[in-house]
Design a protein around this motif. Structure first.
Motif, mmCIF file in Angstrom:
data_model
loop_
_atom_site.group_PDB
_atom_site.id
_atom_site.type_symbol
_atom_site.label_atom_id
_atom_site.label_comp_id
_atom_site.label_asym_id
_atom_site.label_seq_id
_atom_site.Cartn_x
_atom_site.Cartn_y
_atom_site.Cartn_z
ATOM 1 N N MET A 48 65.848 -5.628 0.003
ATOM 2 C CA MET A 48 65.442 -7.023 -0.198
ATOM 3 C C MET A 48 65.919 -7.918 0.941
ATOM 4 O O MET A 48 65.230 -8.853 1.341
ATOM 5 N N LEU A 49 67.112 -7.619 1.471
ATOM 6 C CA LEU A 49 67.636 -8.422 2.581
ATOM 7 C C LEU A 49 67.149 -7.916 3.932
ATOM 8 O O LEU A 49 67.444 -8.524 4.961
ATOM 9 N N LYS A 50 66.416 -6.782 3.913
ATOM 10 C CA LYS A 50 65.906 -6.176 5.147
ATOM 11 C C LYS A 50 67.038 -5.895 6.139
ATOM 12 O O LYS A 50 66.956 -6.208 7.330
ATOM 13 N N ILE A 51 68.117 -5.312 5.612
ATOM 14 C CA ILE A 51 69.263 -4.936 6.432
ATOM 15 C C ILE A 51 69.380 -3.417 6.413
ATOM 16 O O ILE A 51 69.492 -2.812 5.353
ATOM 17 N N SER A 52 69.351 -2.834 7.586
ATOM 18 C CA SER A 52 69.548 -1.395 7.706
ATOM 19 C C SER A 52 70.881 -1.172 8.419
ATOM 20 O O SER A 52 71.026 -1.475 9.596
ATOM 21 N N SER A 53 71.866 -0.670 7.691
ATOM 22 C CA SER A 53 73.186 -0.438 8.271
ATOM 23 C C SER A 53 73.645 0.975 7.936
ATOM 24 O O SER A 53 73.171 1.598 6.992
ATOM 25 N N GLU A 54 74.598 1.476 8.721
ATOM 26 C CA GLU A 54 75.143 2.803 8.470
ATOM 27 C C GLU A 54 75.829 2.852 7.109
ATOM 28 O O GLU A 54 75.761 3.859 6.399
ATOM 29 N N ALA A 55 76.494 1.762 6.732
ATOM 30 C CA ALA A 55 77.156 1.728 5.424
ATOM 31 C C ALA A 55 76.140 1.809 4.299
ATOM 32 O O ALA A 55 76.304 2.584 3.344
ATOM 33 N N ALA A 56 75.076 1.016 4.395
ATOM 34 C CA ALA A 56 74.055 1.022 3.341
ATOM 35 C C ALA A 56 73.364 2.376 3.258
ATOM 36 O O ALA A 56 72.994 2.823 2.161
ATOM 37 N N THR A 57 73.173 3.035 4.417
ATOM 38 C CA THR A 57 72.569 4.365 4.405
ATOM 39 C C THR A 57 73.384 5.333 3.567
ATOM 40 O O THR A 57 72.837 6.122 2.788
ATOM 41 N N ARG A 58 74.699 5.253 3.659
ATOM 42 C CA ARG A 58 75.560 6.160 2.902
ATOM 43 C C ARG A 58 75.691 5.732 1.447
ATOM 44 O O ARG A 58 75.557 6.562 0.545
ATOM 45 N N PHE A 59 75.963 4.458 1.214
ATOM 46 C CA PHE A 59 76.096 4.010 -0.174
ATOM 47 C C PHE A 59 74.802 4.244 -0.957
ATOM 48 O O PHE A 59 74.839 4.512 -2.148
ATOM 49 N N GLY A 60 73.665 4.132 -0.289
ATOM 50 C CA GLY A 60 72.385 4.342 -0.960
ATOM 51 C C GLY A 60 72.112 5.790 -1.308
ATOM 52 O O GLY A 60 71.094 6.095 -1.940
ATOM 53 N N ARG A 61 73.027 6.695 -0.910
ATOM 54 C CA ARG A 61 72.860 8.123 -1.207
ATOM 55 C C ARG A 61 74.003 8.676 -2.054
ATOM 56 O O ARG A 61 74.193 9.871 -2.123
ATOM 57 N N ARG A 62 74.799 7.809 -2.677
ATOM 58 C CA ARG A 62 75.871 8.177 -3.609
ATOM 59 C C ARG A 62 77.085 8.744 -2.883
ATOM 60 O O ARG A 62 77.158 9.945 -2.605
ATOM 61 N N VAL A 63 78.045 7.886 -2.609
ATOM 62 C CA VAL A 63 79.284 8.271 -1.941
ATOM 63 C C VAL A 63 80.303 8.705 -2.999
ATOM 64 O O VAL A 63 80.361 8.150 -4.105
ATOM 65 N N ASP A 64 81.116 9.675 -2.655
ATOM 66 C CA ASP A 64 82.165 10.178 -3.535
ATOM 67 C C ASP A 64 83.210 9.087 -3.769
ATOM 68 O O ASP A 64 83.855 8.619 -2.825
#
Length: 855
Positions: free
Chosen positions: A399-415
């Motif tokens: 929604m915010l149109k932000i592509s970040s390395e953090a969001a890439t990982r959090f969006g895939r379920r971090v331990d």
């Protein structure tokens, strides 16, 4: 994700060619998309070949550094050039018996004329014969270094910039290496590297780190796995409490934040990160910023846990509080935040924020806020290491149109177990590289703690699923190498109790464990076998086959298939009625949670979406002819699920022919073009002879230009030209639009079970014309039927070629002219035989239709 091989080797030994390693990783499910070579040559031409070359990772590499001619050097003196103010003489020790003096114009060398620093000036040095990138051009062309005189001084080498080495486009100055770089070492050994670029598909955040790739490599190769960076807390324990003395911590929305951990590092000195860290970040695809930010990024790449550093001095307490506060909560209506990229962003109530006592300081898991960012004046850093709901995080980032390395990982379920481990690693690096002191206590709230899962695995089940014999001990080895805890029973082939590690959020059932064993064992090791059972009988699927036949015919007629949304809104459906009456919502299936008001109801017709698609494509083309095969959704009384019949719809508009130098036909597509397509379709389906087109009325279609198709006395659907008011409602003014919508189920139900073919006669045909006068209300199709019935087997074809009304024709009558083709399979027909059949046809027309030949 990019992983430098030199970094990977910190955690696992690799003694096979990198191309073979990439092959094994890809076969194990970690697809290596590309291999990038930095200063080194490929180990060999490619893998031995377990799949086609088109599936192999692409190889990219620039300059290969000659091991004998491009080495680590040290500038031992810098002197002015006697004949040029802008040039400098640098004397370089490069491990040979005698140093070399070279001419350079680099400003970061000239600054040391007569003022050598206390630390050694280690550089990349190239001697005569070395091949480098020509820094004066931007196209990557190569040059071969030659000895030359520059303003009277002989120069037999070069101190190299990053651009000349192919590392970057930086050419303003030369590249300086760390003080401990060994003089004379080939630069390829010191700085060369290979980078594996992965294309990780699916929600597998555990694969988005260097340490996780090392774990996979260790499991695949059997090499020891060095995981010291994950066990810092075991060696240097700290106190972990819900409320640390330096922070007031609260998770207001634990459904979106299962865990939040924080550490405080005091007395840091912000500056550049060391050379080795910058190089690793660059090769992993990230830009170095400063030592604090670089450490957070480094640990994220290393362990897979995103971190964020706040300037502790800028965090505010709650009203009346005595220490900074961190509150993790949903955004409030009207809240905004300016993120690190300088953009002020509007927030919605489902976005998760990190706030202090005064308001938002970060968008959780996506990007930090500008006000609390680390600057060169920062001395105390609050380090955040948290875990966020992956679905909410993906939604927020999109929604915010932000592509970040953090969001890439959090969006895939971090331990969630990684948070404090990452704090310990980052704190260790900040103490070493920024001079900070880590407070020996962490704040840690963990409302979403989940117990580890234990799965019972039967080795016989593994063999049954995979179809191969894998020793039980090897199963245990593979699972333990992937950090599963395995408790084996005493029996030789007994069940295994497997405890799933916290990082494997995707493993829930025994079949998941079988997949892990199979992929690490190696799918390429599984033998090719034939099925032992008899093949099941092959049955046709008439519904699917008929649908494909329709597609093929329409594409052959020049139409293009489109696929539109199955959802729509009542306003769009209402535009199909010239009166504009809003449809009854009870006649439609309504979505309980629509994504938008534009997609609220399931469609009952394909026409509204098809007209919208037609309109949108007319922006780019003068002529558009499209069709769609899709389902509509019709409510059924006292039934939960709707009826979902298939429909066929077409839409055509534009000039009949394309522009040509031969001349332009200005006529537009009309009803008869549409009818021609339908007749072609019916002919290909072997249904044309049993089809009729009858005038009809329909609110969506133009009066007098509408027909109903009937096949075998079954109504198939309506076709014609769209009503002008309908065209206007869909922004298609001044357009003639041809439309149809057929019941595809009814059409395909009429397909004959078989199509009988007839041999082609080798004897010539006889063609004769017959013009008859019939009543005005007699359809041409009826006349054709009588002619065919009377003509018998010798009449092969009937074609209507003329319709005439005029002075010679009595009132209430019309003249129809047909071309009749006679032919026999065993002989050439005589004139007498043809005349006899034609006379029979005329008599039958007179008897059944009161028709008579036109004089």
């Amino acid at each position: 994700m990019k992983v430098p091989l030199s970094w990977l080797k910190d955690y696992v030994d690799i003694d096979i060619p990198v191309e073979d390693l990439a092959e094994r990783l890809t076969l194990a499910g970690l697809e290596v998309e590309a291999i990038h070579y930095i200063g080194v040559a490929p180990s060999h031409k490619g893998p031995s070949g377990l799949h086609s070359s088109g599936d192999r990772p692409s190889k990219t590499g620039g300059l290969v550094w000659d091991r004998d001619k491009i080495v680590v050097g040290q500038i031992i003196s810098v002197d002015p050039h006697p004949n040029a103010d802008r040039l400098t003489l640098a004397t370089v020790d490069y491990g040979a018996d005698q140093p070399l003096t070279v001419v350079t114009g680099a400003p970061n060398v000239k600054m040391y004329e007569g003022n050598m620093p206390d630390h050694p000036l280690k550089i990349a040095f190239a001697t005569v014969g070395a091949q480098l990138i020509d820094g004066h051009y931007d196209d990557g062309r190569l040059l071969k270094l030659k000895a030359t005189k520059i303003r009277g001084i002989r120069s037999e080498g070069m101190v190299c910039s990053e651009k000349e080495l192919g590392l970057s486009d930086e050419h303003e100055g030369i590249l300086y290496l760390p003080d401990d770089a060994p003089v004379g070492m080939p630069l390829a050994d010191y700085l060369g590297d290979v980078v594996l670029e992965f294309d990780i598909k699916g929600p597998f955040a555990h694969l988005y780190s260097v340490i996780s790739i090392a774990r996979e490599v260790a499991a695949l190769t059997g090499k020891p796995y060095r995981r010291d960076v994950l066990t810092i807390l075991e060696r240097e324990p700290v106190q972990i409490v819900p409320q640390a003395p330096f922070l007031d911590l609260e998770i207001a929305d634990p459904d979106l934040c299962p865990r939040y951990s924080a550490a405080l590092i005091r007395g840091v000195k912000v500056g550049p990160s060391p050379f080795w860290m910058q190089q690793r970040l660059l090769r992993a695809g990230m830009r170095p910023i400063n030592n604090i930010v670089d450490i957070t990024n480094y640990v994220m790449l290393e362990l897979g846990q995103p971190l964020h550093a706040f300037d502790y001095a800028w965090l505010r307490p709650r009203p009346g509080g005595d220490k900074p506060a961190i509150i993790v909560r949903r955004a409030r209506p009207g809240e905004r935040i300016t993120t690190l990229d300088g953009i002020e962003r509007d927030l919605d109530p489902e976005m998760l924020l990190i706030t202090d006592g005064g308001g938002p300081v970060a968008v959780a898991g996506v990007m930090g806020g500008l006000e609390s960012e680390v600057t060169e004046d920062t001395t105390d850093v609050l380090l955040e290491s948290a875990n966020f709901d992956f679905i909410n995080n993906r939604r927020t980032a999109q929604m915010l149109k932000i592509s970040s390395e953090a969001a890439t990982r959090f969006g895939r379920r971090v331990d969630p177990e990684l948070t404090v481990k990452a704090l310990a690693r980052a704190g260790q690096l900040m103490a070493e590289l920024a001079g900070g002191t880590v407070e020996p206590i962490y704040g840690d709230l963990y409302p979403g703690r989940v117990e580890l899962r234990t799965i019972t695995l039967d080795p016989a089940y593994v063999r049954w699923i995979l179809g191969i014999e894998i020793p039980r001990d090897e199963m245990v080895r593979i699972l333990e190498a992937l950090e599963f805890q395995v408790k084996a029973s005493g029996k030789a082939d007994g069940e295994l109790q497997v405890t799933v590690p916290s990082y494997r959020l995707d493993v829930n059932i025994p079949a998941d464990l079988v997949e892990e064993i199979g992929r690490v064992w190696g799918y390429d090791r599984m033998p090719a076998t034939l099925i032992a059972d008899e093949l099941p009988p092959q049955r046709s699927n008439p519904a699917l086959e008929g649908e494909e036949r329709v597609r093929d015919v329409l594409v052959g007629c020049g139409l293009q298939e489109v696929i539109t949304y199955s959802l729509g809104n009542l306003d769009a459906f209402a535009r199909l009625d010239p009166a504009g009456e809003r449809p009854d919502p009870d006649q439609y299936i309504r979505i309980a949670n629509p994504l938008s008001s534009e997609r609220e109801f399931m469609r009952r017709t394909l026409l509204s979406n098809l007209l919208e698609t037609l309109r949108d494509n007319l922006r780019y083309a003068e002529r558009v002819a499209i069709f769609e095969i899709g389902r509509v959704y019709l409510p059924r009384e006292d039934q939960v699920l709707p009826d979902e019949p298939r429909r066929l719809a077409m839409a055509m508009t534009g000039p009949r022919t394309d522009r040509s130098w031969l001349g332009e036909d200005s006529s537009e597509l009309d009803f008869y073009d549409l009818k021609g397509v339908v007749e072609t379709l019916l002919a290909r389906l072997n249904l044309l002879e049993n089809s009729t087109f009858a005038p009809a009325e329909h609110p969506t279609f133009k009066p007098g230009r509408t027909a109903v198709l009937t096949v075998n006395e079954v109504e198939i659907g309506v076709m014609g030209e769209a009503h002008p008011l309908v065209c206007e409602a869909f922004d298609l003014e001044e357009r003639r639009v041809c439309l149809l919508e057929f019941d595809l189920e009814a059409l395909l139900a009429q397909l004959p079970p078989a199509r009988f073919m007839q041999p082609i006669s080798r004897f010539p045909a006889v063609i004769q014309d017959l013009a008859v006068i019939v009543d005005e209300d007699t359809p041409a199709r009826r006349v054709e039927e009588v002619i065919k019935a009377a003509g018998g087997s010798l009449l092969r074809d009937v074609l209507l070629f003329d319709l005439y009304r005029g002075e010679q024709i009595p009132p209430g009558k019309k003249s129809l002219a047909f071309s009749l083709t006679y032919q026999a399979d065993d002989r050439t027909l005589t004139d007498q035989e043809v005349a006899k059949v034609q006379a029979r046809i005329v008599r039958r027309l007179e008897q059944e239709l009161k028709a008579y030949p036109r004089a």
